[in-house]
Design an enzyme around this catalytic site. Structure first.
Site, PDB file in Angstrom:
ATOM      1  N   CYS A 112       0.826  -1.202   0.000  1.00 42.71           N
ATOM      2  CA  CYS A 112       0.000   0.000   0.000  1.00 42.71           C
ATOM      3  C   CYS A 112       0.862   1.255   0.000  1.00 42.71           C
ATOM      4  O   CYS A 112       0.601   2.206  -0.739  1.00 42.71           O
ATOM      5  CB  CYS A 112      -0.918  -0.014   1.223  1.00 42.71           C
ATOM      6  N   CYS A 208      -5.795  -3.256   7.333  1.00 45.67           N
ATOM      7  CA  CYS A 208      -6.976  -2.414   7.535  1.00 45.67           C
ATOM      8  C   CYS A 208      -8.207  -2.935   6.825  1.00 45.67           C
ATOM      9  O   CYS A 208      -9.331  -2.674   7.252  1.00 45.67           O
ATOM     10  CB  CYS A 208      -6.667  -0.986   7.091  1.00 45.67           C
TER      11      CYS A 208
END
Length: 372
Positions: A112, A208
């Site tokens: 990410c 997440c």
């Protein structure tokens, strides 16, 4: 508290802050606002609101976007929300599932940061005419001899440098990390002082986008073949039992093997996705002497003797970088699995890193030239 953002000018400068809705990025925005520069907060929507709005400890969706907007309003700064859901799915979530399907151990946070969080955010910040992009990561950026360096966060309990190894030199010139010298308690105190409602908000979980930490359910949904039972075999290939799907296992895992009659505990030594076999053995079989690292990203100079981390919470150990991407540990290392990141350091400085593609077991008959 005043933080030096390393800008030649502050009056008339523009600082873009990546705001996830958590306390760390919110304090980074508050510290930027104190400089007198124009501050713009940017939040990325990375996955579906409905799936995350009721969850705590997540980031980049639902409640977190609302929290970031509230902080921006409190600080009196502009705030944008960018929808990068499709890029995040293809660049992070789909690759996460694919890595498990290949019997590897993925590190989605590093992916990410190398993708939407830095590449796309920096591009957007430059479009806004920003002088820098600030984030709430616990790492330090220093400048020596006119060149920016990336260092571990001062608080070892919060250091996030392992996940930022893929930062490029050009990106590092543009990035700022105002929390790098601070412990978490001090960050929460700053949030209270600034009157930020997120001061006591729990920290986000590592992955997440995985509801309740149940990554197996997500992987099974995207790659159903990972939930198909297969054989458990020993190091000689003898069948010992059956497992319920490779998605439930990673290299080095002991839990869930459930093979009786073994004189010593058994661990996953290797996953063979094509045949759906788990190869298991004693802990000694997990000892690794060499690993091959690919997709290397490098911030340092030409340095061969380094320390290296193969997991975010593992201590850095001595190693030598050899030719053709091979790395030799000074002493055999445990818990090394393909798919993990290998991050190289010189003291606190991040030299670079890459993905572990292959490992070689320790062999007492073969010497290693790594620095002790």
């Amino acid at each position: 508290m005043t933080i030096d953002f390393g800008l030649d000018r502050l009056q008339g400068a523009r600082i873009v802050v990546a705001m996830s809705g958590g306390v760390d990025s919110s304090v980074a925005a508050a510290l930027a606002a104190r400089t007198g520069a124009e501050v713009v907060g940017v939040t990325l929507q990375l996955y579906d609101h409905g799936e995350a709005v009721k969850r705590s400890g997540s980031c980049c969706a639902g409640q977190d976007i609302y929290d970031a907007a509230q902080v921006a309003d409190r600080l009196g700064i502009a705030h944008y929300v960018l929808d990068y859901e499709s890029r995040f799915r293809s660049g992070v979530i789909d690759r996460f599932a694919e890595e498990y399907a290949q019997g590897r151990t993925p590190i989605p946070c590093a992916l990410c940061n190398q993708g939407v969080k830095f590449v796309d955010l920096i591009a957007f910040a430059r479009e806004l005419g920003a002088d820098c992009l600030a984030t709430g990561h616990y790492v330090r950026r220093t400048v020596r001899n006119g060149r920016a360096e990336l260092h571990r966060g001062k608080d070892p309990r919060r250091d996030q440098s392992y996940f930022l190894y893929g930062t490029t030199r050009d990106q590092l010139d543009f990035l700022r990390f105002p929390l790098g010298d601070l412990p978490k308690d001090a960050v929460r105190e700053l949030a209270l002082e600034a009157g930020l409602a997120v001061a006591a908000k729990p920290d986000s979980q590592d992955i997440c986008f995985v509801p309740d930490g149940d990554y197996a359910s997500l992987v099974k949904k995207l790659r159903p073949e990972t939930d198909v039972p297969g054989e458990i075999v020993d190091l000689e290939g003898r069948t010992l039992g059956e497992h319920r799907g490779v998605v439930h296992f990673t290299v080095g895992q002991r839990r869930g093997i459930e093979i009786g009659g073994s004189p010593e505990p058994l661990y996953v030594v290797r996953i063979e996705p094509d045949t759906r076999r788990l190869v298991v053995g004693p802990r000694s079989a997990l000892a690794i002497q060499r690993m091959r690292v690919e997709e290397l990203s490098w911030l340092g100079e030409d340095q061969r003797d380094v320390s290296v981390k193969v997991r975010s919470l593992a201590p850095a150990v001595s190693a030598r970088i050899e030719d053709d991407g091979w790395v030799c540990f000074a002493t055999p290392e445990y818990g090394v699995a393909p798919g993990q990141a290998a991050v190289f350091y010189d003291g606190t400085r991040v030299l670079g890193g890459g993905w572990i593609a292959e490992t070689l077991a320790a062999d007492p008959r073969v010497s290693c030239a790594a620095a002790a």
